[in-house]
Design a protein around this motif. Structure first.
Motif, PDB file in Angstrom:
ATOM      1  N   UNK A  55       0.814  -1.218   0.000  1.00  0.00           N
ATOM      2  CA  UNK A  55       0.000   0.000   0.000  1.00  0.00           C
ATOM      3  C   UNK A  55       0.845   1.264   0.000  1.00  0.00           C
ATOM      4  N   UNK A  56       1.825   1.333   0.888  1.00  0.00           N
ATOM      5  CA  UNK A  56       2.629   2.547   1.028  1.00  0.00           C
ATOM      6  C   UNK A  56       3.964   2.377   0.317  1.00  0.00           C
ATOM      7  N   UNK A  57       4.699   3.483   0.193  1.00  0.00           N
ATOM      8  CA  UNK A  57       6.032   3.423  -0.427  1.00  0.00           C
ATOM      9  C   UNK A  57       6.950   2.509   0.383  1.00  0.00           C
ATOM     10  N   UNK A  58       6.844   2.607   1.718  1.00  0.00           N
ATOM     11  CA  UNK A  58       7.672   1.759   2.582  1.00  0.00           C
ATOM     12  C   UNK A  58       7.327   0.288   2.374  1.00  0.00           C
ATOM     13  N   UNK A  59       6.013  -0.026   2.230  1.00  0.00           N
ATOM     14  CA  UNK A  59       5.594  -1.400   1.937  1.00  0.00           C
ATOM     15  C   UNK A  59       6.244  -1.890   0.651  1.00  0.00           C
ATOM     16  N   UNK A  60       6.202  -1.052  -0.392  1.00  0.00           N
ATOM     17  CA  UNK A  60       6.731  -1.437  -1.703  1.00  0.00           C
ATOM     18  C   UNK A  60       8.232  -1.651  -1.648  1.00  0.00           C
ATOM     19  N   UNK A  61       8.923  -0.783  -0.922  1.00  0.00           N
ATOM     20  CA  UNK A  61      10.370  -0.954  -0.754  1.00  0.00           C
ATOM     21  C   UNK A  61      10.661  -2.278  -0.048  1.00  0.00           C
ATOM     22  N   UNK A  62       9.886  -2.553   1.008  1.00  0.00           N
ATOM     23  CA  UNK A  62      10.051  -3.790   1.771  1.00  0.00           C
ATOM     24  C   UNK A  62       9.900  -5.002   0.855  1.00  0.00           C
ATOM     25  N   UNK A  63       8.866  -4.997   0.012  1.00  0.00           N
ATOM     26  CA  UNK A  63       8.591  -6.156  -0.845  1.00  0.00           C
ATOM     27  C   UNK A  63       9.675  -6.339  -1.906  1.00  0.00           C
ATOM     28  N   UNK A  64      10.196  -5.233  -2.458  1.00  0.00           N
ATOM     29  CA  UNK A  64      11.272  -5.327  -3.458  1.00  0.00           C
ATOM     30  C   UNK A  64      12.538  -5.898  -2.829  1.00  0.00           C
ATOM     31  N   UNK A  65      12.911  -5.361  -1.674  1.00  0.00           N
ATOM     32  CA  UNK A  65      14.110  -5.839  -0.981  1.00  0.00           C
ATOM     33  C   UNK A  65      13.937  -7.295  -0.561  1.00  0.00           C
ATOM     34  N   UNK A  66      12.708  -7.661  -0.179  1.00  0.00           N
ATOM     35  CA  UNK A  66      12.448  -9.032   0.268  1.00  0.00           C
ATOM     36  C   UNK A  66      12.786 -10.049  -0.818  1.00  0.00           C
ATOM     37  N   UNK A  67      12.463  -9.727  -2.078  1.00  0.00           N
ATOM     38  CA  UNK A  67      12.753 -10.651  -3.176  1.00  0.00           C
ATOM     39  C   UNK A  67      14.255 -10.901  -3.286  1.00  0.00           C
ATOM     40  N   UNK A  68      15.032  -9.847  -3.145  1.00  0.00           N
ATOM     41  CA  UNK A  68      16.489  -9.983  -3.212  1.00  0.00           C
ATOM     42  C   UNK A  68      17.019 -10.801  -2.035  1.00  0.00           C
ATOM     43  N   UNK A  69      16.543 -10.472  -0.843  1.00  0.00           N
ATOM     44  CA  UNK A  69      17.071 -11.148   0.351  1.00  0.00           C
ATOM     45  C   UNK A  69      16.650 -12.616   0.420  1.00  0.00           C
ATOM     46  N   UNK A  70      15.505 -12.954  -0.165  1.00  0.00           N
ATOM     47  CA  UNK A  70      15.085 -14.361  -0.195  1.00  0.00           C
ATOM     48  C   UNK A  70      16.110 -15.208  -0.934  1.00  0.00           C
ATOM     49  N   UNK A  71      16.615 -14.694  -2.044  1.00  0.00           N
ATOM     50  CA  UNK A  71      17.630 -15.429  -2.802  1.00  0.00           C
ATOM     51  C   UNK A  71      18.940 -15.529  -2.030  1.00  0.00           C
ATOM     52  N   UNK A  72      19.292 -14.471  -1.289  1.00  0.00           N
ATOM     53  CA  UNK A  72      20.504 -14.506  -0.465  1.00  0.00           C
ATOM     54  C   UNK A  72      20.369 -15.525   0.667  1.00  0.00           C
ATOM     55  N   UNK A  73      19.174 -15.601   1.244  1.00  0.00           N
ATOM     56  CA  UNK A  73      18.925 -16.593   2.300  1.00  0.00           C
ATOM     57  C   UNK A  73      19.042 -18.009   1.753  1.00  0.00           C
ATOM     58  N   UNK A  74      18.498 -18.224   0.551  1.00  0.00           N
ATOM     59  CA  UNK A  74      18.593 -19.538  -0.086  1.00  0.00           C
ATOM     60  C   UNK A  74      20.053 -19.901  -0.338  1.00  0.00           C
ATOM     61  N   UNK A  75      20.837 -18.948  -0.827  1.00  0.00           N
ATOM     62  CA  UNK A  75      22.269 -19.193  -1.041  1.00  0.00           C
ATOM     63  C   UNK A  75      22.959 -19.585   0.258  1.00  0.00           C
ATOM     64  N   UNK A  76      22.570 -18.931   1.343  1.00  0.00           N
ATOM     65  CA  UNK A  76      23.186 -19.224   2.642  1.00  0.00           C
ATOM     66  C   UNK A  76      22.917 -20.655   3.077  1.00  0.00           C
ATOM     67  N   UNK A  77      21.657 -21.082   3.033  1.00  0.00           N
ATOM     68  CA  UNK A  77      21.367 -22.451   3.508  1.00  0.00           C
ATOM     69  C   UNK A  77      21.969 -23.494   2.572  1.00  0.00           C
ATOM     70  N   UNK A  78      22.067 -23.166   1.286  1.00  0.00           N
ATOM     71  CA  UNK A  78      22.682 -24.103   0.335  1.00  0.00           C
ATOM     72  C   UNK A  78      24.186 -24.214   0.529  1.00  0.00           C
ATOM     73  N   UNK A  79      24.775 -23.241   1.214  1.00  0.00           N
ATOM     74  CA  UNK A  79      26.236 -23.246   1.405  1.00  0.00           C
ATOM     75  C   UNK A  79      26.688 -24.247   2.465  1.00  0.00           C
ATOM     76  N   UNK A  80      25.752 -24.758   3.251  1.00  0.00           N
ATOM     77  CA  UNK A  80      26.104 -25.714   4.299  1.00  0.00           C
ATOM     78  C   UNK A  80      25.915 -27.147   3.796  1.00  0.00           C
ATOM     79  N   UNK A  81      26.881 -27.986   4.115  1.00  0.00           N
ATOM     80  CA  UNK A  81      26.776 -29.397   3.773  1.00  0.00           C
ATOM     81  C   UNK A  81      25.855 -30.072   4.787  1.00  0.00           C
ATOM     82  N   UNK A  82      24.714 -30.572   4.312  1.00  0.00           N
ATOM     83  CA  UNK A  82      23.743 -31.187   5.222  1.00  0.00           C
ATOM     84  C   UNK A  82      23.476 -32.633   4.813  1.00  0.00           C
ATOM     85  N   UNK A  83      23.023 -33.400   5.790  1.00  0.00           N
ATOM     86  CA  UNK A  83      22.744 -34.826   5.583  1.00  0.00           C
ATOM     87  C   UNK A  83      21.659 -35.018   4.528  1.00  0.00           C
ATOM     88  N   UNK A  84      20.609 -34.232   4.625  1.00  0.00           N
ATOM     89  CA  UNK A  84      19.523 -34.245   3.649  1.00  0.00           C
ATOM     90  C   UNK A  84      19.076 -32.796   3.462  1.00  0.00           C
TER      91      UNK A  84
END
Length: 279
Positions: A55-84
């Motif tokens: 709704x607001x400019x701050x909301x829109x900024x939050x949602x845009x940044x969220x898309x970028x950070x989601x990919x960074x979070x995925x990269x982080x968890x993929x960087x660890x060697x896990x059993x499964x």
């Protein structure tokens, strides 16, 4: 004497003191609302992690940044060697992180206390995915990775919660905890107006020492600490609004930039991600 006295700008306009806990080098919101009343303080359309609002400019900024950070979070968890590839996201909100994990071959389980957010999350995932209301509903499962993205500060009983996280983590698993850092430059600059104090939804306010001490009691060791550099800008935007009644984008950007610049030396970023393993 309180460290600082803050106002709940989101729901109640009530004042809360932040008291210093010298044993764990952290701040505690005082008084803490009774557990049965905590839900009231989340009943706001402004509480963006429980909605997909734009709704607001701050909301829109939050949602845009969220898309970028989601990919960074995925990269982080993929960087660890896990059993499964079994992951539990605690405080999964509307399910965006679970959705991206699910589409990248992770077996996902979520926990989200807020009913409306939980319903949105369920819609985004396949029918076999489970999202629970409470972490203590999970008793006999264990996970390779457990994530808490800005969740630990909301937990009423820290000791019980940390013990449960340890029980749910596989022996070689990774626990990822992201929380605001009250020792950052933007926190020190905005003081009682710092949006990441977010009383009384945030019951605890951590330093790096806090996290080390709290988790070491359960033999969980911090093995990596990473910055969340976008948080200083977003938090400064909200803080400017609380302090002056206006967004003041240029001023907020400057403070966010200065916070990250100073943190290059001090390592005290606005928010930090801690990766923990059993010691």
């Amino acid at each position: 004497m309180p460290y600082v006295t803050c106002v709940d700008y989101t729901v109640s306009n009530k004042k809360f003191d932040l008291m210093y806990n010298s044993n764990f080098f952290m701040l505690e919101t005082t008084p803490k609302p009774p557990v049965e009343e905590l839900g009231y303080y989340y009943e706001s359309s402004d509480y963006i992690s429980h909605t997909d609002a734009k709704k607001t400019i701050i909301d829109k900024i939050y949602q845009v940044v969220k898309k970028y950070t989601l990919n960074k979070k995925l990269q982080l968890i993929n960087s660890f060697q896990t059993e499964s590839k079994n992951i539990l996201d605690v405080g999964c909100g509307t399910g965006d992180f679970l959705e991206i994990c699910n589409s990248n071959n992770w077996n996902v389980v979520g926990v989200e206390p807020n009913e409306s957010a939980r319903k949105l999350a369920i819609k985004k995932l396949n029918a076999s995915s489970k999202i629970y209301k409470d972490i203590f509903e999970l008793e006999h499962e264990q996970f390779d990775v457990i994530t808490l993205w800005h969740v630990l500060e909301h937990v009423p009983d820290l000791n019980a919660y940390i013990l449960q996280l340890k029980k749910l983590l596989k022996p070689k698993g990774v626990l990822i905890v992201a929380v605001p850092n009250y020792k950052s430059y933007d926190a020190l600059y905005y003081k009682q107006f710092w949006a990441a104090f977010d009383v009384p939804r945030h019951l605890w306010h951590f330093s790096q020492k806090s996290i080390q001490l709290l988790f070491s009691k359960e033999k969980l060791e911090v093995v990596k600490t990473l910055p969340m550099k976008f948080d200083s800008f977003y938090v400064s935007l909200l803080s400017e609004k609380y302090k002056t009644g206006k967004s003041n984008f240029l001023k907020a950007f400057y403070i966010g930039f200065m916070s990250n610049l100073k943190a290059m030396r001090s390592k005290e970023y606005s928010s930090l991600i801690y990766a923990l393993k059993r010691g």
